[in-house]
Design an enzyme around this catalytic site. Structure first.
Site, PDB file in Angstrom:
ATOM      1  N   SER A  20       0.835  -1.090   0.040  1.00 40.60           N
ATOM      2  CA  SER A  20      -0.013  -0.020   0.059  1.00 40.60           C
ATOM      3  C   SER A  20       1.003   1.191   0.012  1.00 40.60           C
ATOM      4  CB  SER A  20      -0.908  -0.021   1.464  1.00 40.60           C
ATOM      5  OG  SER A  20      -1.449   1.330   1.381  1.00 40.60           O
ATOM      6  N   THR A  67      -9.034  -1.874   3.203  1.00 42.81           N
ATOM      7  CA  THR A  67      -8.757  -2.391   1.918  1.00 42.81           C
ATOM      8  C   THR A  67      -9.023  -3.905   1.742  1.00 42.81           C
ATOM      9  OG1 THR A  67      -7.465  -1.868  -0.173  1.00 42.81           O
ATOM     10  CG2 THR A  67      -6.320  -2.516   2.268  1.00 42.81           C
ATOM     11  N   LYS A  71     -13.447  -4.630   2.627  1.00 45.54           N
ATOM     12  CA  LYS A  71     -14.304  -3.524   2.436  1.00 45.54           C
ATOM     13  C   LYS A  71     -15.974  -3.823   2.694  1.00 45.54           C
ATOM     14  CE  LYS A  71     -11.785  -0.521  -0.803  1.00 45.54           C
ATOM     15  NZ  LYS A  71     -11.817   0.341  -1.904  1.00 45.54           N
ATOM     16  N   ASN A  92     -14.612   2.154   2.960  1.00 42.09           N
ATOM     17  CA  ASN A  92     -13.251   2.100   2.514  1.00 42.09           C
ATOM     18  C   ASN A  92     -12.330   3.211   3.715  1.00 42.09           C
ATOM     19  OD1 ASN A  92     -13.787   4.900   1.711  1.00 42.09           O
ATOM     20  ND2 ASN A  92     -12.056   4.928   0.217  1.00 42.09           N
ATOM     21  N   ASP A 107     -14.321   6.503  -2.177  1.00 42.61           N
ATOM     22  CA  ASP A 107     -13.826   6.153  -3.747  1.00 42.61           C
ATOM     23  C   ASP A 107     -14.687   6.783  -4.816  1.00 42.61           C
ATOM     24  OD1 ASP A 107     -12.008   4.380  -2.880  1.00 42.61           O
ATOM     25  OD2 ASP A 107     -13.340   2.663  -3.071  1.00 42.61           O
ATOM     26  N   ALA A 133     -17.532  -4.342 -13.954  1.00 40.36           N
ATOM     27  CA  ALA A 133     -18.795  -4.632 -12.898  1.00 40.36           C
ATOM     28  C   ALA A 133     -18.140  -4.940 -11.544  1.00 40.36           C
ATOM     29  CB  ALA A 133     -19.610  -5.458 -13.662  1.00 40.36           C
ATOM     30  N   GLY A 134     -16.958  -4.662 -11.197  1.00 43.64           N
ATOM     31  CA  GLY A 134     -16.480  -5.148 -10.103  1.00 43.64           C
ATOM     32  C   GLY A 134     -16.480  -4.041  -9.078  1.00 43.64           C
ATOM     33  N   ALA A 136     -14.625  -1.626  -7.962  1.00 38.30           N
ATOM     34  CA  ALA A 136     -14.336  -0.059  -8.477  1.00 38.30           C
ATOM     35  C   ALA A 136     -15.300   0.359  -9.540  1.00 38.30           C
ATOM     36  CB  ALA A 136     -12.789  -0.278  -9.221  1.00 38.30           C
TER      37      ALA A 136
HETATM   38  P1  NAP Z   1     -12.608  -6.757  -9.084  1.00 33.14           P
HETATM   39  O1  NAP Z   1     -13.943  -6.306  -8.371  1.00 33.14           O
HETATM   40  O2  NAP Z   1     -12.015  -7.994  -9.128  1.00 33.14           O
HETATM   41  O3  NAP Z   1     -13.318  -6.534 -10.589  1.00 33.14           O
HETATM   42  C1  NAP Z   1     -12.311  -6.721 -11.773  1.00 33.14           C
HETATM   43  C2  NAP Z   1     -13.118  -6.360 -13.144  1.00 33.14           C
HETATM   44  O4  NAP Z   1     -12.049  -6.462 -14.014  1.00 33.14           O
HETATM   45  C3  NAP Z   1     -14.387  -7.222 -13.520  1.00 33.14           C
HETATM   46  O5  NAP Z   1     -15.186  -6.353 -14.096  1.00 33.14           O
HETATM   47  C4  NAP Z   1     -13.761  -8.105 -14.327  1.00 33.14           C
HETATM   48  O6  NAP Z   1     -14.762  -8.485 -15.344  1.00 33.14           O
HETATM   49  C5  NAP Z   1     -12.864  -7.392 -15.091  1.00 33.14           C
HETATM   50  N1  NAP Z   1     -11.737  -8.178 -15.734  1.00 33.14           N
HETATM   51  C6  NAP Z   1     -10.630  -8.658 -15.054  1.00 33.14           C
HETATM   52  N2  NAP Z   1     -10.031  -9.525 -15.971  1.00 33.14           N
HETATM   53  C7  NAP Z   1     -10.622  -9.140 -17.238  1.00 33.14           C
HETATM   54  C8  NAP Z   1     -10.242  -9.774 -18.596  1.00 33.14           C
HETATM   55  N3  NAP Z   1      -9.169 -10.393 -18.812  1.00 33.14           N
HETATM   56  N4  NAP Z   1     -10.904  -9.515 -19.577  1.00 33.14           N
HETATM   57  C9  NAP Z   1     -12.213  -8.450 -19.287  1.00 33.14           C
HETATM   58  N5  NAP Z   1     -12.512  -8.283 -18.120  1.00 33.14           N
HETATM   59  C10 NAP Z   1     -11.625  -8.163 -17.045  1.00 33.14           C
HETATM   60  O7  NAP Z   1     -11.592  -5.456  -9.000  1.00 33.14           O
HETATM   61  P2  NAP Z   1     -11.830  -3.934  -8.670  1.00 33.14           P
HETATM   62  O8  NAP Z   1     -11.613  -3.866  -6.989  1.00 33.14           O
HETATM   63  O9  NAP Z   1     -13.165  -3.606  -9.415  1.00 33.14           O
HETATM   64  O10 NAP Z   1     -10.611  -3.304  -9.471  1.00 33.14           O
HETATM   65  C11 NAP Z   1     -10.417  -3.160 -10.615  1.00 33.14           C
HETATM   66  C12 NAP Z   1      -9.095  -2.362 -11.061  1.00 33.14           C
HETATM   67  O11 NAP Z   1      -9.236  -1.154 -10.469  1.00 33.14           O
HETATM   68  C13 NAP Z   1      -7.902  -3.065 -10.479  1.00 33.14           C
HETATM   69  O12 NAP Z   1      -6.897  -2.660 -11.379  1.00 33.14           O
HETATM   70  C14 NAP Z   1      -7.608  -1.994  -9.540  1.00 33.14           C
HETATM   71  O13 NAP Z   1      -6.386  -1.657  -9.073  1.00 33.14           O
HETATM   72  C15 NAP Z   1      -8.085  -0.618  -9.700  1.00 33.14           C
HETATM   73  N6  NAP Z   1      -8.648   0.260  -8.839  1.00 33.14           N
HETATM   74  C16 NAP Z   1      -8.311   1.531  -8.900  1.00 33.14           C
HETATM   75  C17 NAP Z   1      -8.661   2.215  -7.875  1.00 33.14           C
HETATM   76  C18 NAP Z   1      -7.842   3.914  -7.872  1.00 33.14           C
HETATM   77  O14 NAP Z   1      -8.032   4.481  -6.837  1.00 33.14           O
HETATM   78  N7  NAP Z   1      -7.488   4.214  -8.797  1.00 33.14           N
HETATM   79  C19 NAP Z   1      -9.553   1.900  -6.702  1.00 33.14           C
HETATM   80  C20 NAP Z   1      -9.947   0.833  -6.698  1.00 33.14           C
HETATM   81  C21 NAP Z   1      -9.597  -0.183  -7.806  1.00 33.14           C
HETATM   82  P3  NAP Z   1     -15.437 -10.170 -14.824  1.00 33.14           P
HETATM   83  O15 NAP Z   1     -16.840  -9.615 -14.083  1.00 33.14           O
HETATM   84  O16 NAP Z   1     -16.016 -10.677 -16.232  1.00 33.14           O
HETATM   85  O17 NAP Z   1     -14.546 -10.887 -14.159  1.00 33.14           O
END
Ligand code: NAP
Length: 289
Positions: A20, A67, A71, A92, A107, A133-134, A136
């Site tokens: 982190s 984190t 969460k 968060n 967020d 659709a996760g 974030a």
């Molecule tokens: P998550 O809940 O695991 O969701 C992951 C998402 O990515 C889902 O929609 C998933 O689709 C998709 N995905 C993963 N691999 C894929 C692939 N090969 N092809 C197509 N879609 C794919 O993760 P999250 O927490 O939402 O985080 C997502 C990203 O956001 C991470 O990289 C994280 O570091 C970043 N993030 C950034 C911030 C910031 O402050 N900038 C904050 C939070 C998160 P499926 O549903 O089909 O699996």
């Protein structure tokens, strides 16, 4: 910094948490404002979450960030949550006010603050396409919908997750048209032509793995492309978008924005965002981690 008997404690609870950058970012902000507080990264295993949260009261810990993977689970151990955390079903940030623990989610507001501040995007009545659709994506869609965006299409590899998210957030934000589409659908190109904003809220592009394969050349010339991935800070999607002359917005903004909003909740002071951004950039290194 000098630790005294009066120094107050802030922390991040997660597992893993050693990667982190929040301690460096929040520590820089505390130093800049000369506040007598310290921010620590504490590894908390899922089985220990309840006792760790209870310990905030026992030890007088002022506030924490929450984190991965806590969460959602942490909601069970709080006295109160704000509207955003309730709508997102995820916390968060926790503030300890004299033993009362209130959960927040910074967020969505952090994302909107950086999007609007960095690109001049005005959400009112606009159209957005959000990939993912996760967790974030949920925060981004909620931020856009409550910020005034009129139409949002959520597109995801697993379309059932996009549908579930669209349904859930439509119920929370009834004035906003939120629909779902499979990533790779031929309909997407036509929808992108009418979009003012495209957001990658998947992990595609993180560590330069995977490609966000959507026809960005179909976007209007004044559209904004936003990527919430911040490792690297400059993703391939953003590079391609800039090559087409489009305005871009990187994931560092959301990271700093959510941290700044947490800082303000704990300290009551306006966050020194420039200092926090510089500390984050330094922590991530030249390649952005
Ligand atoms: P998550 O809940 O695991 O969701 C992951 C998402 O990515 C889902 O929609 C998933 O689709 C998709 N995905 C993963 N691999 C894929 C692939 N090969 N092809 C197509 N879609 C794919 O993760 P999250 O927490 O939402 O985080 C997502 C990203 O956001 C991470 O990289 C994280 O570091 C970043 N993030 C950034 C911030 C910031 O402050 N900038 C904050 C939070 C998160 P499926 O549903 O089909 O699996």
């Amino acid at each position: 910094m000098k630790i005294t008997a009066a120094t107050e404690v802030l922390a991040i609870f997660g597992d893993p948490v050693s990667h982190s950058i929040s301690p460096l970012m929040q520590g820089a902000a505390l130093s800049a404002l000369d506040l007598d507080m310290v921010y620590l990264a504490l590894r908390v295993l899922p089985a220990d979450l309840e006792s760790a949260v209870r310990a905030m009261r026992a030890l007088g810990v002022r506030g924490v960030n929450i984190t991965i993977p806590h969460k959602v689970a942490v909601l069970d151990y709080l006295d109160d949550v704000d509207d955003t955390a309730r709508a997102l079903g995820a916390v968060n940030t926790i503030l300890n006010s004299n033993g009362t623990l209130k959960g927040y989610n910074t967020d969505a507001v952090g994302y909107m603050w950086s999007l609007e501040g960095e690109t001049g995007f005005t959400p009112h009545g606009r159209s957005a396409v959000v990939i993912g659709a996760g967790g974030a994506a949920r925060a981004v869609v909620y931020g856009l919908a409550t910020g005034g965006v009129g139409r949002i299409v959520i597109t995801n590899r697993t379309v059932s997750r996009a549908r579930a998210l669209a349904e859930e957030l439509s119920a929370v934000c009834p004035g906003v048209e939120i629909t779902a589409l499979s990533l790779g659908s031929p309909e997407l190109a036509g929808i992108m032509e009418k979009a003012d904003l495209l957001v990658n809220a998947t992990s595609l592009g993180m560590g330069r793995r995977g490609d966000v394969d959507v026809p960005i050349e179909r976007l209007a010339p004044d559209a904004v492309v936003s990527d919430i991935v911040y490792t690297p800070m400059d993703t391939d999607l953003l590079t391609r978008a800039r090559g087409l002359g489009l305005k871009t917005h990187g994931g560092l903004g959301m990271l700093v924005g959510q941290g700044a909003k947490s800082f303000e909740i704990w300290t009551g002071h306006k966050a020194p965002v420039k200092v926090m951004r510089e500390a984050a950039v330094q922590a991530l290194g030249p390649e952005g981690g």
